[in-house]
Design an enzyme around this catalytic site. Structure first.
Site, mmCIF file in Angstrom:
data_model
loop_
_atom_site.group_PDB
_atom_site.id
_atom_site.type_symbol
_atom_site.label_atom_id
_atom_site.label_comp_id
_atom_site.label_asym_id
_atom_site.label_seq_id
_atom_site.Cartn_x
_atom_site.Cartn_y
_atom_site.Cartn_z
ATOM 1 N N ASP A 182 0.843 -1.184 0.000
ATOM 2 C CA ASP A 182 0.000 0.000 0.000
ATOM 3 C C ASP A 182 0.891 1.251 0.000
ATOM 4 O OD1 ASP A 182 -2.511 1.488 0.457
ATOM 5 O OD2 ASP A 182 -1.621 1.895 2.417
ATOM 6 N N ASP A 237 -0.419 5.205 0.761
ATOM 7 C CA ASP A 237 -0.712 6.240 1.754
ATOM 8 C C ASP A 237 -0.882 5.608 3.135
ATOM 9 O OD1 ASP A 237 -1.254 8.652 2.924
ATOM 10 O OD2 ASP A 237 -2.798 9.240 1.493
#
Length: 260
Positions: free
Chosen positions: A10, A12
């Site tokens: 991932d 953010d």
């Protein structure tokens, strides 16, 4: 730690928080590269093109390329193309440049406001009543409703702003049809990503900061999960819930002395 062959990472909350760099996440990616491990940045963001993601990562100290980026825009295109073999597939798109550029890069797709085969809704910070009205009409007339992701809110500094899930909820309420979601936590994007890189589920681990998107994506697709507490989810948030395969305060805590 298991000898994983591919890390689905991932962005953010894991390698950056908005404009702030998550240093432990950046060091983690550097160690993967040094160990010659495959990795793929698996984001729910459809507002950026893969090249825009690469440019942003460069600003946080990660040199990579578009082959290491996978978005719901890409997964949505693959999903539709796998299920349709007609010459032209009509689309009505709500979204920003990341979604539009991906869809328009495929000659099989054409924009059709009046009678599209699919209505695709991605994050659109210029959403208008007209766009919702056209999407609603098309869905009522039989178009398949696809949402790129179901995120109800997105972090922006100290604020939570409406996400694509909130937009999709409006279209769903008006049309009477719920969307098929593609992005995390759905298994579709994970399966499409693994197909892209040529790895199996048992070779993979999903790395992220959000229990409800990243970790649940692992649960839903039977892929191991690594939760880092550098973003949205904190330890108290998952008390009494199904636990991820690995839980760390930050990605520096992993033992890299062992083969992984």
């Amino acid at each position: 730690m298991k000898d994983y062959r591919i890390f689905l990472i991932d962005l953010d909350g894991t390698v950056y928080r908005g404009d702030e760099t998550v240093e432990s996440g950046v060091r983690f990616v550097h160690r993967l590269a040094e160990a010659k491990k495959d990795y793929l940045f698996l984001t729910n963001n459809t507002t950026r093109t893969p090249q825009m993601v690469v440019d942003k990562l460069k600003g946080h100290g990660i040199e990579t390329d578009t082959a290491h980026v996978y978005t719901p825009s890409m997964a949505t295109a693959s999903y539709i193309l796998q299920r349709n073999h007609q010459k032209k597939i009509g689309l009505y798109i709500i979204g920003e440049i990341g979604l539009w550029s991906e869809m328009l890069s495929h000659p099989e797709f054409e924009i059709n406001e009046k009678n599209p085969d699919y209505v695709i809704v991605g994050m659109d910070r210029d959403l208008t009543y007209h766009k919702v009205r056209v999407a609603t009409r098309a869905i009522r007339n039989g178009a398949t409703f696809i949402g790129t992701n179901a995120d109800l809110n997105l972090p922006l500094g100290d604020e939570l702003i409406p996400g694509n899930g909130a937009q999709c909820a409006m279209v769903a309420a008006a049309s009477g049809q719920n969307p098929l979601y593609i992005g995390k936590p759905e298994s579709i994007i994970v399966e499409m990503a693994l197909a892209k890189v040529g790895h199996t589920k048992d070779e993979a681990i999903i790395v992220g900061d959000n229990y409800d998107t990243d970790i649940r994506a692992g649960f839903n697709s039977n892929v191991d999960q690594l939760l880092t507490l550098t973003g949205v989810t904190q330890k108290q948030d998952i008390v009494g819930k199904k636990q991820p395969t690995i839980l760390v305060n930050n990605l520096d805590e992993l033992n890299y002395e062992k083969k992984y």
